[in-house]
Design a protein around this motif. Structure first.
Motif, PDB file in Angstrom:
ATOM      1  N   PRO A  89       0.806  -1.228   0.000  1.00  0.00           N
ATOM      2  CA  PRO A  89       0.000   0.000   0.000  1.00  0.00           C
ATOM      3  C   PRO A  89       0.837   1.276   0.000  1.00  0.00           C
ATOM      4  CG  PRO A  89      -0.070  -1.040   2.166  1.00  0.00           C
ATOM      5  CD  PRO A  89       0.574  -2.017   1.237  1.00  0.00           C
ATOM      6  N   ALA A  90       1.963   1.268   0.722  1.00  0.00           N
ATOM      7  CA  ALA A  90       2.809   2.463   0.771  1.00  0.00           C
ATOM      8  C   ALA A  90       3.410   2.765  -0.593  1.00  0.00           C
ATOM      9  CB  ALA A  90       3.925   2.270   1.803  1.00  0.00           C
ATOM     10  N   ASP A  91       3.844   1.712  -1.296  1.00  0.00           N
ATOM     11  CA  ASP A  91       4.412   1.893  -2.636  1.00  0.00           C
ATOM     12  C   ASP A  91       3.375   2.496  -3.581  1.00  0.00           C
ATOM     13  OD1 ASP A  91       6.514   0.594  -1.478  1.00  0.00           O
ATOM     14  OD2 ASP A  91       6.520  -1.125  -2.833  1.00  0.00           O
ATOM     15  N   PHE A  92       2.142   2.011  -3.487  1.00  0.00           N
ATOM     16  CA  PHE A  92       1.101   2.467  -4.417  1.00  0.00           C
ATOM     17  C   PHE A  92       0.754   3.935  -4.216  1.00  0.00           C
ATOM     18  CE2 PHE A  92       0.590  -1.957  -5.395  1.00  0.00           C
ATOM     19  CZ  PHE A  92       0.118  -1.955  -6.707  1.00  0.00           C
ATOM     20  N   ILE A  93       0.634   4.364  -2.969  1.00  0.00           N
ATOM     21  CA  ILE A  93       0.262   5.774  -2.756  1.00  0.00           C
ATOM     22  C   ILE A  93       1.460   6.685  -3.009  1.00  0.00           C
ATOM     23  CG2 ILE A  93       0.637   5.812  -0.228  1.00  0.00           C
ATOM     24  CD1 ILE A  93      -1.976   7.583  -0.131  1.00  0.00           C
ATOM     25  N   ARG A  94       2.637   6.298  -2.541  1.00  0.00           N
ATOM     26  CA  ARG A  94       3.818   7.149  -2.720  1.00  0.00           C
ATOM     27  C   ARG A  94       4.210   7.295  -4.187  1.00  0.00           C
ATOM     28  NH1 ARG A  94       7.708   3.947  -0.593  1.00  0.00           N
ATOM     29  NH2 ARG A  94       7.992   3.132  -2.701  1.00  0.00           N
ATOM     30  N   ASP A  95       4.377   6.173  -4.872  1.00  0.00           N
ATOM     31  CA  ASP A  95       4.863   6.223  -6.255  1.00  0.00           C
ATOM     32  C   ASP A  95       3.907   6.964  -7.175  1.00  0.00           C
ATOM     33  OD1 ASP A  95       6.925   4.774  -5.235  1.00  0.00           O
ATOM     34  OD2 ASP A  95       6.604   2.976  -6.456  1.00  0.00           O
ATOM     35  N   ASN A  96       2.611   6.719  -7.008  1.00  0.00           N
ATOM     36  CA  ASN A  96       1.651   7.388  -7.882  1.00  0.00           C
ATOM     37  C   ASN A  96       1.551   8.886  -7.600  1.00  0.00           C
ATOM     38  OD1 ASN A  96       0.478   5.372  -9.781  1.00  0.00           O
ATOM     39  ND2 ASN A  96       0.073   4.291  -7.874  1.00  0.00           N
ATOM     40  N   LEU A  97       1.597   9.263  -6.329  1.00  0.00           N
ATOM     41  CA  LEU A  97       1.580  10.692  -5.998  1.00  0.00           C
ATOM     42  C   LEU A  97       2.798  11.402  -6.581  1.00  0.00           C
ATOM     43  CD1 LEU A  97       0.336  10.691  -2.290  1.00  0.00           C
ATOM     44  CD2 LEU A  97      -0.874  11.638  -4.260  1.00  0.00           C
ATOM     45  N   LEU A  98       3.962  10.770  -6.488  1.00  0.00           N
ATOM     46  CA  LEU A  98       5.186  11.382  -7.018  1.00  0.00           C
ATOM     47  C   LEU A  98       5.134  11.515  -8.539  1.00  0.00           C
ATOM     48  CD1 LEU A  98       7.891   9.600  -4.812  1.00  0.00           C
ATOM     49  CD2 LEU A  98       7.384  12.054  -4.839  1.00  0.00           C
ATOM     50  N   ILE A  99       4.736  10.452  -9.218  1.00  0.00           N
ATOM     51  CA  ILE A  99       4.655  10.459 -10.693  1.00  0.00           C
ATOM     52  C   ILE A  99       3.730  11.577 -11.171  1.00  0.00           C
ATOM     53  CG2 ILE A  99       3.755   9.176 -12.685  1.00  0.00           C
ATOM     54  CD1 ILE A  99       4.749   6.586 -11.203  1.00  0.00           C
ATOM     55  N   GLN A 100       2.539  11.628 -10.585  1.00  0.00           N
ATOM     56  CA  GLN A 100       1.535  12.626 -10.999  1.00  0.00           C
ATOM     57  C   GLN A 100       1.999  14.048 -10.697  1.00  0.00           C
ATOM     58  OE1 GLN A 100      -1.826   9.502  -9.432  1.00  0.00           O
ATOM     59  NE2 GLN A 100      -1.797  11.548  -8.563  1.00  0.00           N
ATOM     60  N   THR A 101       2.437  14.265  -9.462  1.00  0.00           N
ATOM     61  CA  THR A 101       2.808  15.610  -9.034  1.00  0.00           C
ATOM     62  C   THR A 101       3.946  16.163  -9.888  1.00  0.00           C
ATOM     63  OG1 THR A 101       2.137  15.110  -6.771  1.00  0.00           O
ATOM     64  CG2 THR A 101       3.583  17.002  -7.076  1.00  0.00           C
ATOM     65  N   ASN A 102       4.976  15.377 -10.083  1.00  0.00           N
ATOM     66  CA  ASN A 102       6.128  15.827 -10.861  1.00  0.00           C
ATOM     67  C   ASN A 102       5.751  16.135 -12.307  1.00  0.00           C
ATOM     68  OD1 ASN A 102       7.789  15.526  -8.628  1.00  0.00           O
ATOM     69  ND2 ASN A 102       8.473  13.474  -9.201  1.00  0.00           N
ATOM     70  N   THR A 103       4.949  15.256 -12.918  1.00  0.00           N
ATOM     71  CA  THR A 103       4.614  15.414 -14.340  1.00  0.00           C
ATOM     72  C   THR A 103       3.649  16.573 -14.568  1.00  0.00           C
ATOM     73  OG1 THR A 103       4.913  13.011 -14.608  1.00  0.00           O
ATOM     74  CG2 THR A 103       3.812  14.193 -16.400  1.00  0.00           C
ATOM     75  N   ILE A 104       2.605  16.659 -13.764  1.00  0.00           N
ATOM     76  CA  ILE A 104       1.609  17.727 -13.938  1.00  0.00           C
ATOM     77  C   ILE A 104       2.231  19.098 -13.692  1.00  0.00           C
ATOM     78  CG2 ILE A 104      -0.544  18.704 -13.017  1.00  0.00           C
ATOM     79  CD1 ILE A 104      -1.412  15.732 -12.462  1.00  0.00           C
ATOM     80  N   ASP A 105       3.047  19.199 -12.653  1.00  0.00           N
ATOM     81  CA  ASP A 105       3.660  20.490 -12.342  1.00  0.00           C
ATOM     82  C   ASP A 105       4.676  20.909 -13.404  1.00  0.00           C
ATOM     83  OD1 ASP A 105       3.913  22.718 -10.402  1.00  0.00           O
ATOM     84  OD2 ASP A 105       5.982  22.014 -10.272  1.00  0.00           O
ATOM     85  N   ALA A 106       5.476  19.947 -13.866  1.00  0.00           N
ATOM     86  CA  ALA A 106       6.460  20.264 -14.910  1.00  0.00           C
ATOM     87  C   ALA A 106       5.763  20.656 -16.209  1.00  0.00           C
ATOM     88  CB  ALA A 106       7.381  19.067 -15.144  1.00  0.00           C
ATOM     89  N   ALA A 107       4.630  20.032 -16.493  1.00  0.00           N
ATOM     90  CA  ALA A 107       3.864  20.383 -17.692  1.00  0.00           C
ATOM     91  C   ALA A 107       3.416  21.844 -17.619  1.00  0.00           C
ATOM     92  CB  ALA A 107       2.652  19.459 -17.827  1.00  0.00           C
ATOM     93  N   TYR A 108       2.927  22.251 -16.452  1.00  0.00           N
ATOM     94  CA  TYR A 108       2.489  23.637 -16.266  1.00  0.00           C
ATOM     95  C   TYR A 108       3.647  24.611 -16.448  1.00  0.00           C
ATOM     96  CZ  TYR A 108       1.905  27.907 -13.583  1.00  0.00           C
ATOM     97  OH  TYR A 108       1.940  29.213 -13.178  1.00  0.00           O
TER      98      TYR A 108
END
Length: 316
Positions: A77-96
């Protein structure tokens, strides 16, 4: 999108990302950018920032994610929440921060409450408790939706989110420890046939209902929405009909050609009783799925047979 627009597909080797690449190429898009996870770790902010600054993609399909079935979600469960939050946050913010014209975020129908009214409408989000077995993953995906909405509101970006139902097709994960129900059953029936076994065990009672969408249909829908939809509310993508796991098992048994019996292990969890999505919004925008489950299962099994060695190794 223009045919020569620079398009970044994040997660291009997975089930969804590879289908998006196939469909983009099929539809004549020529300027596609992608990186393997070893070339670009989306969990690493510095690397993601450098990639966007250098490549300057105009459009982004965010299909990269850590995914898995009930077993994987329960154990990591920790891997799923951590990894997905990091992937999304980094990509969406860099896109902006690098002027991406439009981004499409891929979520999952596990965002809906466990006992959401069926079929599940987009308005059902956050109206009840989540299914405990995949709550960390679901919360990460809900955060991704809200991040896209929030960037649109605050920064005037054009980020859309789509929630696909259960997916299957080429490049699926057939690892029995981490895969979803359809590929897991396909591998189980195939190996039972090869080993002349008399029966195949299926987890649970067989009564939960699930909806299944062929991955190339989802890819077609994402490209259609990227070109035809601008809105802050996410959009469900599915076929609009479901079937019991028992019936799915029978269909896969037939496609594989297994002659033995199906035995249901009722000591194992069923998961959510039903997960059918309301696709009326998608249909109104102008898109409908084209591949029937029977056609899709044939295609998926053909791919599995051609790629058996890599498909049955550890999850990619």
């Amino acid at each position: 999108m223009e045919k020569d627009s620079k398009i970044y597909v994040a997660g291009h080797r997975g089930l969804v990302g590879s289908a998006i690449v196939r469909q983009l190429e099929k539809q004549g898009y020529t300027n596609l950018v992608y990186r393997t996870s070893s070339e670009l770790d989306l969990k690493d902010k510095t690397s993601v920032d450098a990639f966007f600054k250098t490549e300057k993609p105009e459009y982004v399909f965010l299909a990269a994610a850590k995914v898995g079935g009930i077993v994987a979600n329960n154990e990591y469960p920790a891997d799923f929440i951590r990894d997905n939050l990091l992937i999304q946050t980094n990509t969406i913010d860099a896109a902006y921060r690098n002027g991406v014209k439009k981004l499409l975020f891929l979520g999952s129908t596990c965002i809906y409450p466990k006992f959401a009214a069926q079929p599940m409408n987009e308005d059902s989000l956050l109206t009840g408790e989540l299914e405990p077995t995949n709550e960390p993953y679901a919360i990460a995906k809900i955060a991704g939706i809200k991040m896209c909405e929030s960037y649109n509101r605050q920064y005037g970006t054009n980020y859309i989110s789509v929630m696909p139902t259960n997916l299957y097709g080429p490049n699926d994960n057939f690892d029995l420890e981490t895969s979803h129900v359809l590929p897991a059953l396909m591998r189980k029936f195939h190996e039972a046939k090869e080993e002349n076994k008399s029966e195949v065990e299926v987890w649970g009672t067989g009564s939960p209902k699930r909806e299944f969408l062929y991955s190339d249909d989802l890819a077609d829908a994402t490209i259609y929405l990227m070109n035809n939809y601008n809105g802050n509310q996410f959009v469900n993508v599915g076929v609009g009909k479901d079937l019991p796991i028992k019936e799915l098992a029978e269909k896969i048994k037939k496609v594989v050609g297994f002659k033995g019996e199906i035995v249901f292990n009722t000591s194992k969890p069923d998961g959510t009783p039903r997960k059918l999505v309301d696709v009326s919004k998608l249909n109104e925008i102008g898109w409908q799925a084209q591949t029937t489950l029977d056609e899709g299962l044939e295609k998926a099994y053909d791919w599995f047979l051609e790629n058996k060695e890599t498909a049955t190794s550890a999850a990619k």
